[in-house]
Design a protein around this motif. Sequence first.
Motif: not given
Length: 678
Positions: A191-199, A201-205, A223-230, A279-283
Amino acid sequence: MSQAIVADADPAQRGAMLLAGLDLLDQGVTVFDADLKLLACNQRFLQLLDFPPDLGQVGTPFEAFIRYNAERGEYGPGDPAQLVADRVALAQRFEAHDTERMRPDGSVLRVRGEPLPGGGFISLYTDKTEQQAYERLLQQQKQDLEWHVRERTAELEAANRQLREADAANAQITAALRRSEERLRLITDTIPALIAYFDKDHIYRYANRGYADWFGRRNEHIVGRHIEAALGSKFYAAVVSYVDEALSGKQVTYEYSMDKDDGSTIFARSTLVPEIAPDGQVLGCFVLSFDITEQTQTQAALVQAQKMEAVGQLSGGMAHDFNNMLTVVMGNLAELRSRHQHDAEVLDYLDPALQAAERGVALVRRLLTFARQQPLAPCAVDIASLFQDMLQLIRRSLPENIELATVLPALPLHALADPHQLESAILNLVLNARDAMGEGGQLTLAASRITLAERDSELHLQPGDYVRLEVRDTGSGMSQDVQLRVFEPFFTTKRFGSGSGLGLAMVYGFARQSGGAVRVASTPGQGTVFSLYLPLTLPEAALTGRLNFSGKAGGRERPLVLLVEDDPDVRRVVRLQLTGLGFPVLEAESGDEAAVMVASIDDIGLLLTDIVMPGQLDGRALAQHARQLRPRMRIVLMSGYDEAGRGAAANFPKLEKPFTPAQLAALLDEVMLCPPQP
């Protein structure tokens, strides 16, 4: 304008300057005194609320505006007198207010008022219609995205339940899940979209292929790296505030730009949707981004086109008025010269004045050319000769710490262009380069021949041969953001009062109108290169010479002339020129008056009429009317505003203002030689 000049200006002049400045604002502005009488307002205020111009006069009571609105139903149903009284009483309290009001036409205005010291208040009027429409669109996009997130969350929860219930068949379920993930990645990679997920701790999953490609990375480098490092510290510093806000549980949408290795700039719009546990926690956060580079460039091009059109209309109107004034000046000076042609002392004063008027004609034509209301006069321009003629002027414009060099090919080059406009364009680029080299440097003028085998989509040039003129400097250079706006009218990076921001816009307009293009390449700290592309042509003979002011005519017949001109000074000058050529003259100050004379006076043999006139009949309509009523009457149009001379007026001879007696005599001789058109 310097501070000293403003201080010496009288109050009327300062007031006029203030109003002119207010008229440049996109917001409407009003200032009322303690007696609720208007002190000042700008044109945007009158336009936003559809007020007539007479209400904008200083001293207009506040009540007059309210009454005008109430009587046209602006405040809805109710007794107009009571509506007026309520609002006037509220205004007399001089309290700060900030409200939004929907007008009957559906537009939304934000009105913010603040009291002034000593009484009175100032109000700002902002059109919020487009902003609210954009907010509704964002809200809809937000709802759509939330729906997709909820749907995906439901799918994941269902999958988790299935895993817990089918623990005994773990191996089989693991294999099925692996196949499902592969299919999901295949879908998200397609699909023509940019999709990602980070937890949290700012780590891309997760990152799809489009997301990794956008940043020029491989998936395993994200994937598996901090946003700043990636993605780098520069990108992370720009988005970390949005990331923190999203991880607090808020959905966030923002736009950003990024410089690529090839020097281009790309733009994206990203939405961060927090994943919130029961439980309301942001994952973590889902990232949905779209490439809006083309949309941003299209919007920028549209804004620039609108600015160019507005400036062009302003220049065209000014040039029209100047042409009328120059007609009066040149006509009277030419007549005075003919009466004192043997008085050397008088000619010492008259000839410089006529030459200055001639230069004024050239300047007006350049204004009309910029406004795209005056055709260019292209011819074969010898680039080497042009550079040689300009070098002395250019050297005088440069300080001693700037070295000037020229680079020309061995064979002659001829560009198809208006030589005066080309000189102005080169001079604009040279002065721009000079200002960029405050500490000195090298300025190079270069010319070369290039051939395009196929269409250049960036410059919008067709295949063919072109002359490329380059102005190179070793100055401070420009950032990518400045390069994107450098050709916009009124955009300038110079300090206030040091530049109008029109020079490069005029170069851009000249290049496009000449069938060419202009390009800028710059690196901060390393200098700038402006490249001007013009069609290549073969050399040709060109006519030269100054205007002739003799005004002598041949021995043709002299019919009765009906002169139609609304400007009395211009009409007087042209009448004197006609009578000096031996023509009997009748005068009319409007097309409506002239139409009556054409219908009632049989002896009129020639109609000489201005094109732009007040009344029901302008010059074009009058010419058509006269042609139908008296087919054998000779008709000549005159105008200094070429746009008005197109269409129906193209069928009649035309005399461009300002003109000399000789030009008038020559055209009338030519008209009288031709048989009348039946």
